[in-house]
Scaffold this motif. Structure first.
Motif, PDB file in Angstrom:
ATOM      1  N   GLY A 133       0.827  -1.199   0.000  1.00 47.57           N
ATOM      2  CA  GLY A 133       0.000   0.000   0.000  1.00 47.57           C
ATOM      3  C   GLY A 133       0.861   1.248   0.000  1.00 47.57           C
ATOM      4  O   GLY A 133       1.893   1.288   0.671  1.00 47.57           O
ATOM      5  N   VAL A 134       0.433   2.260  -0.742  1.00 43.65           N
ATOM      6  CA  VAL A 134       1.172   3.529  -0.795  1.00 43.65           C
ATOM      7  C   VAL A 134       0.188   4.668  -0.586  1.00 43.65           C
ATOM      8  O   VAL A 134      -0.721   4.875  -1.392  1.00 43.65           O
ATOM      9  N   SER A 135       0.372   5.410   0.496  1.00 42.42           N
ATOM     10  CA  SER A 135      -0.496   6.534   0.841  1.00 42.42           C
ATOM     11  C   SER A 135       0.298   7.828   0.840  1.00 42.42           C
ATOM     12  O   SER A 135       1.427   7.873   1.334  1.00 42.42           O
ATOM     13  N   GLY A 136      -0.306   8.889   0.318  1.00 43.77           N
ATOM     14  CA  GLY A 136       0.399  10.161   0.209  1.00 43.77           C
ATOM     15  C   GLY A 136       0.355  11.011   1.454  1.00 43.77           C
ATOM     16  O   GLY A 136       1.069  12.017   1.540  1.00 43.77           O
ATOM     17  N   CYS A 137      -0.486  10.656   2.419  1.00 44.45           N
ATOM     18  CA  CYS A 137      -0.523  11.401   3.677  1.00 44.45           C
ATOM     19  C   CYS A 137      -0.954  10.459   4.792  1.00 44.45           C
ATOM     20  O   CYS A 137      -1.267   9.293   4.550  1.00 44.45           O
ATOM     21  N   CYS A 141      -5.273   6.498   2.980  1.00 48.93           N
ATOM     22  CA  CYS A 141      -6.419   5.951   2.259  1.00 48.93           C
ATOM     23  C   CYS A 141      -6.113   4.616   1.577  1.00 48.93           C
ATOM     24  O   CYS A 141      -7.036   3.885   1.226  1.00 48.93           O
ATOM     25  N   ALA A 142      -4.841   4.297   1.384  1.00 50.73           N
ATOM     26  CA  ALA A 142      -4.476   2.975   0.856  1.00 50.73           C
ATOM     27  C   ALA A 142      -4.310   1.948   1.967  1.00 50.73           C
ATOM     28  O   ALA A 142      -3.893   0.819   1.716  1.00 50.73           O
ATOM     29  N   GLU A 143      -4.630   2.365   3.215  1.00 47.48           N
ATOM     30  CA  GLU A 143      -4.566   1.474   4.385  1.00 47.48           C
ATOM     31  C   GLU A 143      -3.204   0.790   4.473  1.00 47.48           C
ATOM     32  O   GLU A 143      -3.084  -0.427   4.649  1.00 47.48           O
ATOM     33  N   SER A 144      -2.171   1.611   4.374  1.00 48.45           N
ATOM     34  CA  SER A 144      -0.806   1.094   4.250  1.00 48.45           C
ATOM     35  C   SER A 144      -0.326   0.324   5.479  1.00 48.45           C
ATOM     36  O   SER A 144       0.489  -0.589   5.353  1.00 48.45           O
ATOM     37  N   ALA A 145      -0.815   0.683   6.651  1.00 47.50           N
ATOM     38  CA  ALA A 145      -0.340   0.025   7.873  1.00 47.50           C
ATOM     39  C   ALA A 145      -0.840  -1.403   8.007  1.00 47.50           C
ATOM     40  O   ALA A 145      -0.333  -2.150   8.843  1.00 47.50           O
ATOM     41  N   PHE A 151       3.653   2.208   2.703  1.00 50.43           N
ATOM     42  CA  PHE A 151       4.302   3.517   2.764  1.00 50.43           C
ATOM     43  C   PHE A 151       3.261   4.588   3.042  1.00 50.43           C
ATOM     44  O   PHE A 151       2.168   4.577   2.458  1.00 50.43           O
ATOM     45  N   VAL A 152       3.607   5.541   3.917  1.00 52.57           N
ATOM     46  CA  VAL A 152       2.728   6.646   4.274  1.00 52.57           C
ATOM     47  C   VAL A 152       3.525   7.939   4.196  1.00 52.57           C
ATOM     48  O   VAL A 152       4.578   8.070   4.829  1.00 52.57           O
ATOM     49  N   LYS A 159       7.100   7.177   5.394  1.00 55.63           N
ATOM     50  CA  LYS A 159       7.331   6.186   6.441  1.00 55.63           C
ATOM     51  C   LYS A 159       7.102   4.812   5.835  1.00 55.63           C
ATOM     52  O   LYS A 159       6.277   4.659   4.929  1.00 55.63           O
ATOM     53  N   CYS A 160       7.798   3.802   6.343  1.00 61.49           N
ATOM     54  CA  CYS A 160       7.597   2.441   5.862  1.00 61.49           C
ATOM     55  C   CYS A 160       7.166   1.534   7.004  1.00 61.49           C
ATOM     56  O   CYS A 160       7.822   1.488   8.055  1.00 61.49           O
TER      57      CYS A 160
END
Length: 223
Positions: A133-137, A141-145, A151-152, A159-160
């Motif tokens: 998942g890759v989120s820009g903030c 919204c890509a539920e990266s965690a 990535f956020v 952040k990774c």
């Protein structure tokens, strides 16, 4: 004579449906980006084969549901699109938010990073399935965690997170790096995926990290 039960057809990207007779296919749509021409073609295919439904998936794919087995090959030919890796042991999806390309809240260019990750890793065979998942903030919204690699973006870079999962046993990924440039994020992803290949564990990254510990994971992966 007992009729053979139908199953997924991995080599054709076809997923058996609840009725045990028809299939769903999911064309690959990198970062969920589409054009009017692609949408028109998908609609034409859905009408031609009298599909039961067109479903937008949580992995930013458009799924065509209710395809007869004898129509699978011709439907793919009509679509003229690669299958999305919705099944199989591989990098299943790279989920990407609009980031600074479109979104007023974006802090980092998630579209650029996400498309590069998709091009390099989507469908790559691994010992266990993997989602990115890759989120820009930090609204994420890509539920990266809750992705195996996430990535956020923030004001300082990306952040990774690693080892996240939204499965039956959900897990928030471990934060392993901050302030990453796009190049840093690409290099870190390569280390993690190479480690997954070399470790050859059938467990998803989160389960593996829980067993060996995050510090051991970072050391073995060269992070």
């Amino acid at each position: 004579m007992t009729e053979t039960k139908k199953t997924d057809i991995l080599e054709k990207g076809a997923i058996i449906q609840r009725d045990g007779e028809t299939y769903a296919i999911a064309p690959h749509t990198p970062a969920g980006l589409l054009t009017p021409a692609i949408l028109r073609n998908i609609a034409d295919v859905a009408e031609k084969y009298d599909l039961a439904a067109i479903k937008i998936s949580s992995s930013q794919r458009i799924v065509l549901v209710g395809l007869k087995e004898e129509d699978i090959d011709s439907a793919w030919a009509d679509l003229n699109m690669k299958p999305g890796s919705a099944i199989g042991i591989c990098v299943r999806s790279v989920r990407v938010c609009p980031g600074t390309t479109f979104c007023k809240r974006g802090k980092q260019d998630s579209m650029s990073l996400g498309l590069k990750l998709d091009e390099k890793y989507h469908g790559v065979q691994l010992p266990a399935k993997m989602k990115i998942g890759v989120s820009g903030c930090q609204f994420s919204c890509a539920e990266s965690a809750v992705r195996d690699i996430g990535f956020v973006g923030d004001n300082n870079g990306f952040k990774c997170y690693v080892g996240g999962s939204a499965s039956a046993m959900p897990r928030i990924g471990d934060l392993i790096a901050e302030g990453l440039s796009e190049d840093d994020a690409l290099a870190l992803t390569e280390k993690i995926i190479n480690y997954a290949k070399e470790k050859n564990s059938k467990k998803r990254l989160g389960k593996l990290i829980e067993e060996i510990g995050i510090d051991t994971f970072k050391t073995e992966a060269g992070i």
